[in-house]
Scaffold this motif. Structure first.
Motif, PDB file in Angstrom:
ATOM      1  N   GLU A   1       0.822  -1.215   0.000  1.00 28.21           N
ATOM      2  CA  GLU A   1       0.000   0.000   0.000  1.00 28.21           C
ATOM      3  C   GLU A   1       0.856   1.265   0.000  1.00 28.21           C
ATOM      4  O   GLU A   1       0.454   2.277  -0.565  1.00 28.21           O
ATOM      5  CB  GLU A   1      -0.944  -0.001   1.200  1.00 28.21           C
ATOM      6  CG  GLU A   1      -2.074  -0.989   1.061  1.00 28.21           C
ATOM      7  CD  GLU A   1      -2.932  -1.108   2.316  1.00 28.21           C
ATOM      8  OE1 GLU A   1      -2.633  -0.457   3.347  1.00 28.21           O
ATOM      9  OE2 GLU A   1      -3.911  -1.884   2.260  1.00 28.21           O
ATOM     10  N   ARG A   2       2.020   1.212   0.607  1.00 28.17           N
ATOM     11  CA  ARG A   2       2.935   2.365   0.621  1.00 28.17           C
ATOM     12  C   ARG A   2       3.816   2.404  -0.624  1.00 28.17           C
ATOM     13  O   ARG A   2       4.682   3.265  -0.756  1.00 28.17           O
ATOM     14  CB  ARG A   2       3.832   2.322   1.855  1.00 28.17           C
ATOM     15  CG  ARG A   2       3.110   2.717   3.111  1.00 28.17           C
ATOM     16  CD  ARG A   2       4.026   2.825   4.296  1.00 28.17           C
ATOM     17  NE  ARG A   2       5.083   3.821   4.103  1.00 28.17           N
ATOM     18  CZ  ARG A   2       6.111   3.963   4.922  1.00 28.17           C
ATOM     19  NH1 ARG A   2       6.236   3.190   5.978  1.00 28.17           N
ATOM     20  NH2 ARG A   2       7.035   4.876   4.693  1.00 28.17           N
ATOM     21  N   SER A   3       3.597   1.483  -1.531  1.00 27.82           N
ATOM     22  CA  SER A   3       4.364   1.394  -2.783  1.00 27.82           C
ATOM     23  C   SER A   3       5.857   1.237  -2.534  1.00 27.82           C
ATOM     24  O   SER A   3       6.692   1.852  -3.196  1.00 27.82           O
ATOM     25  CB  SER A   3       4.090   2.616  -3.665  1.00 27.82           C
ATOM     26  OG  SER A   3       2.735   2.663  -4.026  1.00 27.82           O
ATOM     27  N   LEU A   4       6.199   0.361  -1.565  1.00 30.13           N
ATOM     28  CA  LEU A   4       7.590   0.037  -1.276  1.00 30.13           C
ATOM     29  C   LEU A   4       7.945  -1.368  -1.756  1.00 30.13           C
ATOM     30  O   LEU A   4       9.119  -1.672  -1.977  1.00 30.13           O
ATOM     31  CB  LEU A   4       7.854   0.159   0.231  1.00 30.13           C
ATOM     32  CG  LEU A   4       7.655   1.556   0.820  1.00 30.13           C
ATOM     33  CD1 LEU A   4       7.698   1.508   2.341  1.00 30.13           C
ATOM     34  CD2 LEU A   4       8.693   2.525   0.258  1.00 30.13           C
ATOM     35  N   VAL A   5       6.932  -2.201  -1.898  1.00 28.18           N
ATOM     36  CA  VAL A   5       7.092  -3.582  -2.355  1.00 28.18           C
ATOM     37  C   VAL A   5       6.092  -3.817  -3.474  1.00 28.18           C
ATOM     38  O   VAL A   5       4.976  -3.311  -3.434  1.00 28.18           O
ATOM     39  CB  VAL A   5       6.842  -4.578  -1.189  1.00 28.18           C
ATOM     40  CG1 VAL A   5       6.698  -6.000  -1.677  1.00 28.18           C
ATOM     41  CG2 VAL A   5       7.967  -4.478  -0.160  1.00 28.18           C
ATOM     42  N   ARG A   6       6.508  -4.584  -4.452  1.00 30.58           N
ATOM     43  CA  ARG A   6       5.576  -4.923  -5.529  1.00 30.58           C
ATOM     44  C   ARG A   6       5.378  -6.430  -5.580  1.00 30.58           C
ATOM     45  O   ARG A   6       6.275  -7.205  -5.253  1.00 30.58           O
ATOM     46  CB  ARG A   6       6.050  -4.390  -6.871  1.00 30.58           C
ATOM     47  CG  ARG A   6       7.251  -5.086  -7.430  1.00 30.58           C
ATOM     48  CD  ARG A   6       7.595  -4.574  -8.833  1.00 30.58           C
ATOM     49  NE  ARG A   6       9.012  -4.734  -9.053  1.00 30.58           N
ATOM     50  CZ  ARG A   6       9.858  -3.741  -9.258  1.00 30.58           C
ATOM     51  NH1 ARG A   6       9.434  -2.512  -9.327  1.00 30.58           N
ATOM     52  NH2 ARG A   6      11.131  -3.984  -9.434  1.00 30.58           N
ATOM     53  N   ARG A   7       4.170  -6.794  -5.987  1.00 29.78           N
ATOM     54  CA  ARG A   7       3.846  -8.208  -6.199  1.00 29.78           C
ATOM     55  C   ARG A   7       4.194  -8.546  -7.640  1.00 29.78           C
ATOM     56  O   ARG A   7       3.909  -7.796  -8.551  1.00 29.78           O
ATOM     57  CB  ARG A   7       2.360  -8.453  -5.963  1.00 29.78           C
ATOM     58  CG  ARG A   7       1.940  -8.287  -4.529  1.00 29.78           C
ATOM     59  CD  ARG A   7       0.468  -8.662  -4.356  1.00 29.78           C
ATOM     60  NE  ARG A   7      -0.035  -8.239  -3.069  1.00 29.78           N
ATOM     61  CZ  ARG A   7       0.113  -8.912  -1.938  1.00 29.78           C
ATOM     62  NH1 ARG A   7       0.733 -10.062  -1.943  1.00 29.78           N
ATOM     63  NH2 ARG A   7      -0.376  -8.450  -0.806  1.00 29.78           N
ATOM     64  N   LEU A   8       4.773  -9.705  -7.815  1.00 29.06           N
ATOM     65  CA  LEU A   8       5.141 -10.177  -9.147  1.00 29.06           C
ATOM     66  C   LEU A   8       4.164 -11.260  -9.568  1.00 29.06           C
ATOM     67  O   LEU A   8       3.456 -11.824  -8.733  1.00 29.06           O
ATOM     68  CB  LEU A   8       6.569 -10.731  -9.117  1.00 29.06           C
ATOM     69  CG  LEU A   8       7.636  -9.721  -8.696  1.00 29.06           C
ATOM     70  CD1 LEU A   8       8.975 -10.417  -8.519  1.00 29.06           C
ATOM     71  CD2 LEU A   8       7.743  -8.602  -9.706  1.00 29.06           C
ATOM     72  N   PRO A   9       4.136 -11.575 -10.837  1.00 30.73           N
ATOM     73  CA  PRO A   9       3.240 -12.643 -11.291  1.00 30.73           C
ATOM     74  C   PRO A   9       3.478 -13.932 -10.507  1.00 30.73           C
ATOM     75  O   PRO A   9       4.499 -14.110  -9.850  1.00 30.73           O
ATOM     76  CB  PRO A   9       3.625 -12.818 -12.760  1.00 30.73           C
ATOM     77  CG  PRO A   9       4.246 -11.524 -13.153  1.00 30.73           C
ATOM     78  CD  PRO A   9       4.918 -10.997 -11.904  1.00 30.73           C
ATOM     79  N   VAL A  10       2.546 -14.833 -10.655  1.00 31.00           N
ATOM     80  CA  VAL A  10       2.590 -16.109  -9.949  1.00 31.00           C
ATOM     81  C   VAL A  10       3.933 -16.798 -10.167  1.00 31.00           C
ATOM     82  O   VAL A  10       4.461 -16.833 -11.275  1.00 31.00           O
ATOM     83  CB  VAL A  10       1.427 -17.011 -10.431  1.00 31.00           C
ATOM     84  CG1 VAL A  10       1.517 -18.393  -9.814  1.00 31.00           C
ATOM     85  CG2 VAL A  10       0.100 -16.365 -10.103  1.00 31.00           C
ATOM     86  N   LEU A  11       4.479 -17.334  -9.060  1.00 33.13           N
ATOM     87  CA  LEU A  11       5.757 -18.043  -9.121  1.00 33.13           C
ATOM     88  C   LEU A  11       5.583 -19.441  -9.698  1.00 33.13           C
ATOM     89  O   LEU A  11       4.473 -19.881  -9.975  1.00 33.13           O
ATOM     90  CB  LEU A  11       6.371 -18.122  -7.720  1.00 33.13           C
ATOM     91  CG  LEU A  11       6.748 -16.775  -7.098  1.00 33.13           C
ATOM     92  CD1 LEU A  11       7.237 -16.982  -5.667  1.00 33.13           C
ATOM     93  CD2 LEU A  11       7.823 -16.079  -7.908  1.00 33.13           C
ATOM     94  N   LYS A  12       6.689 -20.156  -9.815  1.00 36.40           N
ATOM     95  CA  LYS A  12       6.713 -21.498 -10.406  1.00 36.40           C
ATOM     96  C   LYS A  12       5.667 -22.442  -9.830  1.00 36.40           C
ATOM     97  O   LYS A  12       5.113 -23.254 -10.537  1.00 36.40           O
ATOM     98  CB  LYS A  12       8.085 -22.151 -10.217  1.00 36.40           C
ATOM     99  CG  LYS A  12       9.198 -21.511 -10.982  1.00 36.40           C
ATOM    100  CD  LYS A  12      10.493 -22.240 -10.721  1.00 36.40           C
ATOM    101  CE  LYS A  12      11.244 -21.491  -9.644  1.00 36.40           C
ATOM    102  NZ  LYS A  12      12.560 -21.994  -9.358  1.00 36.40           N
ATOM    103  N   ASP A  13       5.419 -22.332  -8.521  1.00 39.93           N
ATOM    104  CA  ASP A  13       4.503 -23.295  -7.903  1.00 39.93           C
ATOM    105  C   ASP A  13       3.044 -23.065  -8.298  1.00 39.93           C
ATOM    106  O   ASP A  13       2.184 -23.874  -7.993  1.00 39.93           O
ATOM    107  CB  ASP A  13       4.668 -23.312  -6.377  1.00 39.93           C
ATOM    108  CG  ASP A  13       4.141 -22.063  -5.693  1.00 39.93           C
ATOM    109  OD1 ASP A  13       3.561 -21.187  -6.355  1.00 39.93           O
ATOM    110  OD2 ASP A  13       4.313 -21.971  -4.468  1.00 39.93           O
ATOM    111  N   GLY A  14       2.781 -21.936  -8.988  1.00 36.62           N
ATOM    112  CA  GLY A  14       1.436 -21.692  -9.487  1.00 36.62           C
ATOM    113  C   GLY A  14       0.454 -21.213  -8.440  1.00 36.62           C
ATOM    114  O   GLY A  14      -0.708 -20.978  -8.741  1.00 36.62           O
ATOM    115  N   ARG A  15       0.889 -21.057  -7.178  1.00 33.69           N
ATOM    116  CA  ARG A  15      -0.039 -20.648  -6.126  1.00 33.69           C
ATOM    117  C   ARG A  15       0.330 -19.316  -5.490  1.00 33.69           C
ATOM    118  O   ARG A  15      -0.528 -18.641  -4.974  1.00 33.69           O
ATOM    119  CB  ARG A  15      -0.080 -21.710  -5.022  1.00 33.69           C
ATOM    120  CG  ARG A  15      -0.625 -23.038  -5.479  1.00 33.69           C
ATOM    121  CD  ARG A  15      -0.704 -23.986  -4.328  1.00 33.69           C
ATOM    122  NE  ARG A  15       0.570 -24.052  -3.627  1.00 33.69           N
ATOM    123  CZ  ARG A  15       1.273 -25.144  -3.420  1.00 33.69           C
ATOM    124  NH1 ARG A  15       0.831 -26.296  -3.833  1.00 33.69           N
ATOM    125  NH2 ARG A  15       2.421 -25.113  -2.792  1.00 33.69           N
TER     126      ARG A  15
END
Length: 153
Positions: free
Chosen positions: A80-94
């Motif tokens: 929410e503070r725009s310090l970390v970003r989420r990346l697309p789903v990792l190898k495990d698919g979850r």
């Protein structure tokens, strides 16, 4: 009259570790909140991501030994503070990957000197040899706790 129970809490090692950790964390929490607007779990997440790179929330739980709810709240606050970003789903698919973005890396760069200064102030009461011994003893205690935990699971 108090009844003796065979335990001297002031000399009980788990209690000593807990109150020392709480005292140190409290000092750090006040400084990081005042200077950077961060809570201790948020700082720990940032430090782990800065050190290790992209990680899932599950990996962050394992790396920090914080519970899932605490990690989830910390990550949510950092996103929410725009310090970390989420990346697309990792190898495990979850699970999604998490990483510091440019703003997070910049803030981390500001915090590191403060963290090192606080570490020096807190550990400055110990000689270099005592610091090495304390680190070695704490590592052995964590390893013993992990072994005991493995025996119970």
């Amino acid at each position: 009259m108090k009844k003796k129970c065979g335990l001297n809490l002031a000399e009980f090692l788990p209690y000593q570790l807990s109150i020392t950790s709480n005292a140190v964390s409290g000092v750090i929490a006040r400084e990081y909140q005042a200077r950077f607007g961060l809570k201790i779990p948020e700082w720990r997440i940032m430090a782990i991501l800065a050190e290790r790179g992209v990680m899932s929330q599950r990996e962050l739980v394992a790396a920090t030994l914080m519970d899932k709810v605490t990690v989830n709240r910390a990550v949510k606050g950092l996103v929410e503070r725009s310090l970390v970003r989420r990346l697309p789903v990792l190898k495990d698919g979850r699970s999604h990957g998490l990483e510091l973005n440019a703003a997070g890396e910049a803030l981390y760069g500001e915090i590191v000197p403060a963290a090192l200064a606080m570490d020096a102030r807190l550990s400055g009461i110990l000689s270099a040899d005592e610091r090495r011994q304390l680190s070695a003893m704490l590592r052995r205690m964590r390893e013993a706790a992990d072994a005991i935990s493995g025996d119970c699971g």
